[in-house]
Write an enzyme that holds these catalytic residues in place. Sequence first.
Site, PDB file in Angstrom:
ATOM      1  N   LYS A 172      11.424  12.653  -7.153  1.00  0.00           N
ATOM      2  CA  LYS A 172      10.004  13.028  -7.032  1.00  0.00           C
ATOM      3  C   LYS A 172       9.562  12.978  -5.560  1.00  0.00           C
ATOM      4  CE  LYS A 172       5.596  13.598  -7.793  1.00  0.00           C
ATOM      5  NZ  LYS A 172       4.865  14.646  -8.438  1.00  0.00           N
ATOM      6  N   LYS A 240      -0.790   8.860  -0.692  1.00  0.00           N
ATOM      7  CA  LYS A 240      -0.066   7.757  -1.357  1.00  0.00           C
ATOM      8  C   LYS A 240       1.411   8.098  -1.510  1.00  0.00           C
ATOM      9  CE  LYS A 240       0.282   7.790  -5.686  1.00  0.00           C
ATOM     10  NZ  LYS A 240       1.275   8.134  -6.730  1.00  0.00           N
TER      11      LYS A 240
END
Length: 298
Positions: A172, A240
């Site tokens: 990811k 983030k």
Amino acid sequence: MSERIGFIGLGIMGRGMAANLLKAGFELTVWNRTATRMQDLVAQGAHAGADPADVAARSDIIITCVSDTPDVKTVILDEQGVIHGARPGALVIDCSTISPQATREIADALRAKGVFMLDAPVSGGSEGAAKGTLSIMVGGAGDQFERALPVFQAMGKTITHVGGHGAGQTVKLVNQVLVVGNCIAMCEALLFAQAGGVDLQKTYDAISQGAAGSWMFTNRAPQIIQRDWRPGFTIDLQQKDLRLVLEAADELGAPVPVTSLIFQFYRTLQAQGLGSEGNHALIKALENLAGFEIKAIR
Ligand code: NAP
């Protein structure tokens, strides 16, 4: 009989994913920190859990989809966390995007209680979550991946077992390096086009189908040209994810100079209060440097 599912975290992503599990016929218990966000799913037939431990006690497979690493630790490991309700043999699937290293630590804590874990971060945005077309990258044991496949198939289309614990999160983050790399290239190119005095829409039409094309350019360049900053993915979440890339890259000794720079650009936009705008608003950081803006087409 199919396994009973628990779902924790009904945000932009979680609410669509949970609704698709209900549609696929799974018995579902949900929990969300802000309780009012459970109402829709309860109206559609889900049970409401009292806390994450209660959800785990009522479920065979427990899915978490919350914001960041500390939030996953809270809902799984804290006093009222999943770990205190899950029976031996239960499976926890974390669909949040968090640290690969923390993922391995959480998997170890669950394993000590006889509970299995898969990391299964997703890509495809709120649209993919609602339509059940997410890409899901899965880390963990092969037999647990096979066990969870019907659950993944209810939520996604491209489902890939990529390795052991943490591997899903690593893939990811690879995805996110490519997303922001494409994004900064698009922003720099559009600003250059603006400076060169060419029509931005014609520039888009001329090049989007050629070698310079990308998902990012096809979907977000038109938004930039219209100065439409509505998010598919917010600057806050993008920043983030880049923090997670930088932390992991530091641990691994991998150079990520371009991602580091983009991380700082996103910081400047957060400082200006733009954290809830879409990640393509990255162009505003370059506009600030350039001293001119992309002109909106009216
Ligand atoms: P979101 O809309 O901001 O929702 C976050 C969810 O996490 C909410 O249900 C929130 O509860 C819950 N939460 C946060 N901190 C918590 C805590 N400490 N304890 C309990 N619950 C907590 O975020 P999202 O877009 O659904 O994203 C969820 C995850 O998927 C993130 O890791 C994100 O990076 C990833 N992701 C998002 C997208 C996207 O396009 N949005 C795409 C791929 C992956 P409340 O309702 O009480 O705030």
